[in-house]
Write a protein that holds these residues in place. Sequence first.
Motif, PDB file in Angstrom:
ATOM      1  N   GLN A  74       0.791  -1.010   0.122  1.00  0.00           N
ATOM      2  CA  GLN A  74       0.203  -0.023   0.099  1.00  0.00           C
ATOM      3  C   GLN A  74       0.734   1.263  -0.048  1.00  0.00           C
ATOM      4  OE1 GLN A  74      -2.373  -0.800   3.265  1.00  0.00           O
ATOM      5  NE2 GLN A  74      -4.091  -1.995   2.188  1.00  0.00           N
ATOM      6  N   ALA A  75       2.083   1.305   0.836  1.00  0.00           N
ATOM      7  CA  ALA A  75       2.520   2.342   0.767  1.00  0.00           C
ATOM      8  C   ALA A  75       3.698   2.548  -0.455  1.00  0.00           C
ATOM      9  CB  ALA A  75       3.793   2.143   1.896  1.00  0.00           C
ATOM     10  N   LEU A  76       3.728   1.680  -1.066  1.00  0.00           N
ATOM     11  CA  LEU A  76       4.490   1.701  -2.472  1.00  0.00           C
ATOM     12  C   LEU A  76       3.452   2.025  -3.551  1.00  0.00           C
ATOM     13  CD1 LEU A  76       7.164   1.226  -3.801  1.00  0.00           C
ATOM     14  CD2 LEU A  76       6.816  -0.924  -4.103  1.00  0.00           C
ATOM     15  N   GLY A  77       2.284   1.812  -3.294  1.00  0.00           N
ATOM     16  CA  GLY A  77       1.477   2.159  -4.082  1.00  0.00           C
ATOM     17  C   GLY A  77       1.085   3.522  -4.137  1.00  0.00           C
ATOM     18  N   LYS A  78       0.995   4.183  -2.887  1.00  0.00           N
ATOM     19  CA  LYS A  78       0.690   5.463  -2.727  1.00  0.00           C
ATOM     20  C   LYS A  78       1.869   6.276  -3.220  1.00  0.00           C
ATOM     21  CE  LYS A  78      -2.090   5.846   1.402  1.00  0.00           C
ATOM     22  NZ  LYS A  78      -2.233   6.366   2.789  1.00  0.00           N
ATOM     23  N   GLU A  98       4.955  10.046 -20.553  1.00  0.00           N
ATOM     24  CA  GLU A  98       3.692   9.491 -20.581  1.00  0.00           C
ATOM     25  C   GLU A  98       3.719   7.664 -20.796  1.00  0.00           C
ATOM     26  OE1 GLU A  98       0.224   9.282 -19.336  1.00  0.00           O
ATOM     27  OE2 GLU A  98       1.110  11.093 -19.558  1.00  0.00           O
ATOM     28  N   GLU A  99       4.877   7.349 -21.599  1.00  0.00           N
ATOM     29  CA  GLU A  99       4.866   5.808 -21.576  1.00  0.00           C
ATOM     30  C   GLU A  99       5.415   5.365 -20.154  1.00  0.00           C
ATOM     31  OE1 GLU A  99       7.950   3.676 -24.274  1.00  0.00           O
ATOM     32  OE2 GLU A  99       6.379   4.945 -25.436  1.00  0.00           O
ATOM     33  N   THR A 100       6.590   6.106 -19.601  1.00  0.00           N
ATOM     34  CA  THR A 100       6.972   5.831 -18.205  1.00  0.00           C
ATOM     35  C   THR A 100       5.983   5.986 -17.228  1.00  0.00           C
ATOM     36  OG1 THR A 100       8.992   6.848 -18.922  1.00  0.00           O
ATOM     37  CG2 THR A 100       8.723   6.669 -16.863  1.00  0.00           C
ATOM     38  N   LEU A 101       5.191   6.950 -17.055  1.00  0.00           N
ATOM     39  CA  LEU A 101       4.055   6.961 -16.262  1.00  0.00           C
ATOM     40  C   LEU A 101       2.808   5.793 -16.391  1.00  0.00           C
ATOM     41  CD1 LEU A 101       3.344  10.817 -15.911  1.00  0.00           C
ATOM     42  CD2 LEU A 101       4.809   9.384 -14.397  1.00  0.00           C
ATOM     43  N   GLU A 102       2.568   5.463 -17.463  1.00  0.00           N
ATOM     44  CA  GLU A 102       1.771   4.427 -17.783  1.00  0.00           C
ATOM     45  C   GLU A 102       2.465   2.894 -17.286  1.00  0.00           C
ATOM     46  OE1 GLU A 102       0.633   4.648 -21.834  1.00  0.00           O
ATOM     47  OE2 GLU A 102      -0.448   6.228 -21.578  1.00  0.00           O
ATOM     48  N   SER A 103       3.753   2.928 -17.469  1.00  0.00           N
ATOM     49  CA  SER A 103       4.323   1.873 -16.998  1.00  0.00           C
ATOM     50  C   SER A 103       4.094   1.711 -15.418  1.00  0.00           C
ATOM     51  CB  SER A 103       5.795   1.887 -17.492  1.00  0.00           C
ATOM     52  OG  SER A 103       6.573   0.886 -17.065  1.00  0.00           O
ATOM     53  N   LEU A 104       4.593   2.898 -14.925  1.00  0.00           N
ATOM     54  CA  LEU A 104       4.302   2.749 -13.189  1.00  0.00           C
ATOM     55  C   LEU A 104       3.138   2.663 -13.020  1.00  0.00           C
ATOM     56  CD1 LEU A 104       6.726   5.888 -12.474  1.00  0.00           C
ATOM     57  CD2 LEU A 104       6.895   3.673 -11.730  1.00  0.00           C
ATOM     58  N   GLU A 105       2.014   3.181 -13.492  1.00  0.00           N
ATOM     59  CA  GLU A 105       0.698   2.640 -13.119  1.00  0.00           C
ATOM     60  C   GLU A 105       0.347   1.339 -13.368  1.00  0.00           C
ATOM     61  OE1 GLU A 105      -1.865   4.420 -11.836  1.00  0.00           O
ATOM     62  OE2 GLU A 105      -0.683   6.412 -11.666  1.00  0.00           O
ATOM     63  N   ARG A 106       0.830   0.667 -14.239  1.00  0.00           N
ATOM     64  CA  ARG A 106       0.567  -0.745 -14.451  1.00  0.00           C
ATOM     65  C   ARG A 106       1.286  -1.528 -13.185  1.00  0.00           C
ATOM     66  NH1 ARG A 106       1.506   0.523 -19.966  1.00  0.00           N
ATOM     67  NH2 ARG A 106       3.691  -0.140 -19.819  1.00  0.00           N
ATOM     68  N   LEU A 107       2.570  -1.004 -12.820  1.00  0.00           N
ATOM     69  CA  LEU A 107       3.240  -1.875 -11.701  1.00  0.00           C
ATOM     70  C   LEU A 107       2.359  -1.410 -10.557  1.00  0.00           C
ATOM     71  CD1 LEU A 107       5.543  -3.061 -10.069  1.00  0.00           C
ATOM     72  CD2 LEU A 107       6.630  -0.693 -10.092  1.00  0.00           C
ATOM     73  N   ARG A 108       1.775  -0.071 -10.323  1.00  0.00           N
ATOM     74  CA  ARG A 108       0.898  -0.083  -9.120  1.00  0.00           C
ATOM     75  C   ARG A 108      -0.450  -1.020  -8.892  1.00  0.00           C
ATOM     76  NH1 ARG A 108      -3.157   2.853  -7.056  1.00  0.00           N
ATOM     77  NH2 ARG A 108      -4.016   3.802  -9.187  1.00  0.00           N
ATOM     78  N   HIS A 110      -0.614  -3.731 -10.522  1.00  0.00           N
ATOM     79  CA  HIS A 110      -0.001  -5.155 -10.283  1.00  0.00           C
ATOM     80  C   HIS A 110       0.282  -5.344  -8.752  1.00  0.00           C
ATOM     81  CE1 HIS A 110       2.306  -8.787 -10.682  1.00  0.00           C
ATOM     82  NE2 HIS A 110       3.221  -8.119  -9.860  1.00  0.00           N
ATOM     83  N   LEU A 111       0.764  -4.248  -7.963  1.00  0.00           N
ATOM     84  CA  LEU A 111       1.114  -4.183  -6.668  1.00  0.00           C
ATOM     85  C   LEU A 111      -0.395  -4.528  -5.857  1.00  0.00           C
ATOM     86  CD1 LEU A 111       3.542  -1.418  -6.205  1.00  0.00           C
ATOM     87  CD2 LEU A 111       4.038  -3.884  -5.657  1.00  0.00           C
ATOM     88  N   LEU A 112      -1.243  -3.682  -6.136  1.00  0.00           N
ATOM     89  CA  LEU A 112      -2.729  -3.592  -5.689  1.00  0.00           C
ATOM     90  C   LEU A 112      -3.387  -4.964  -5.798  1.00  0.00           C
ATOM     91  CD1 LEU A 112      -3.870  -0.108  -6.329  1.00  0.00           C
ATOM     92  CD2 LEU A 112      -2.786  -1.096  -4.223  1.00  0.00           C
ATOM     93  N   ALA A 113      -2.909  -5.596  -6.948  1.00  0.00           N
ATOM     94  CA  ALA A 113      -3.587  -7.005  -7.173  1.00  0.00           C
ATOM     95  C   ALA A 113      -3.079  -8.100  -6.347  1.00  0.00           C
ATOM     96  CB  ALA A 113      -3.511  -7.323  -8.768  1.00  0.00           C
TER      97      ALA A 113
END
Length: 116
Positions: A74-78, A98-108, A110-113
């Motif tokens: 949760q902390a990493l996601g925040k 934008e590509e980098t941020l989208e990649s980070l959003e996918r990681l987030r 994934h973390l939440l999943a």
Amino acid sequence: MNQENIPTLPMSLNDLQALRAILQSYLALLPRKVPPSRKRDEEMALARRLYLRMTGIPAQALEVRLNLTAAEIQALGKAIAGFCAFVRQKVPASSEWEETLESLERLRQHLLAMLK
């Protein structure tokens, strides 16, 4: 999620460096954006411990696998969400960012999943 089922996040050294930088930014920004409270102090302590764990991983490691508790996820996601919002607000838009941020959003995501 029980204690025996602690999620593991495999990542490259580049990913590890990026997540360290994001946590470092989060730790610098949080005291300026969130009023003092016990909750904020707990969030900062958790993020700091996670950051220190990440800095303890040797740069020559062949494989990075980080075991994360639910609170750390949760902390990493925040931290990732805050970083993305900050960049979108402060940095001129570009396809690379934008590509980098989208990649980070996918990681987030994934973390939440991993919490389910």
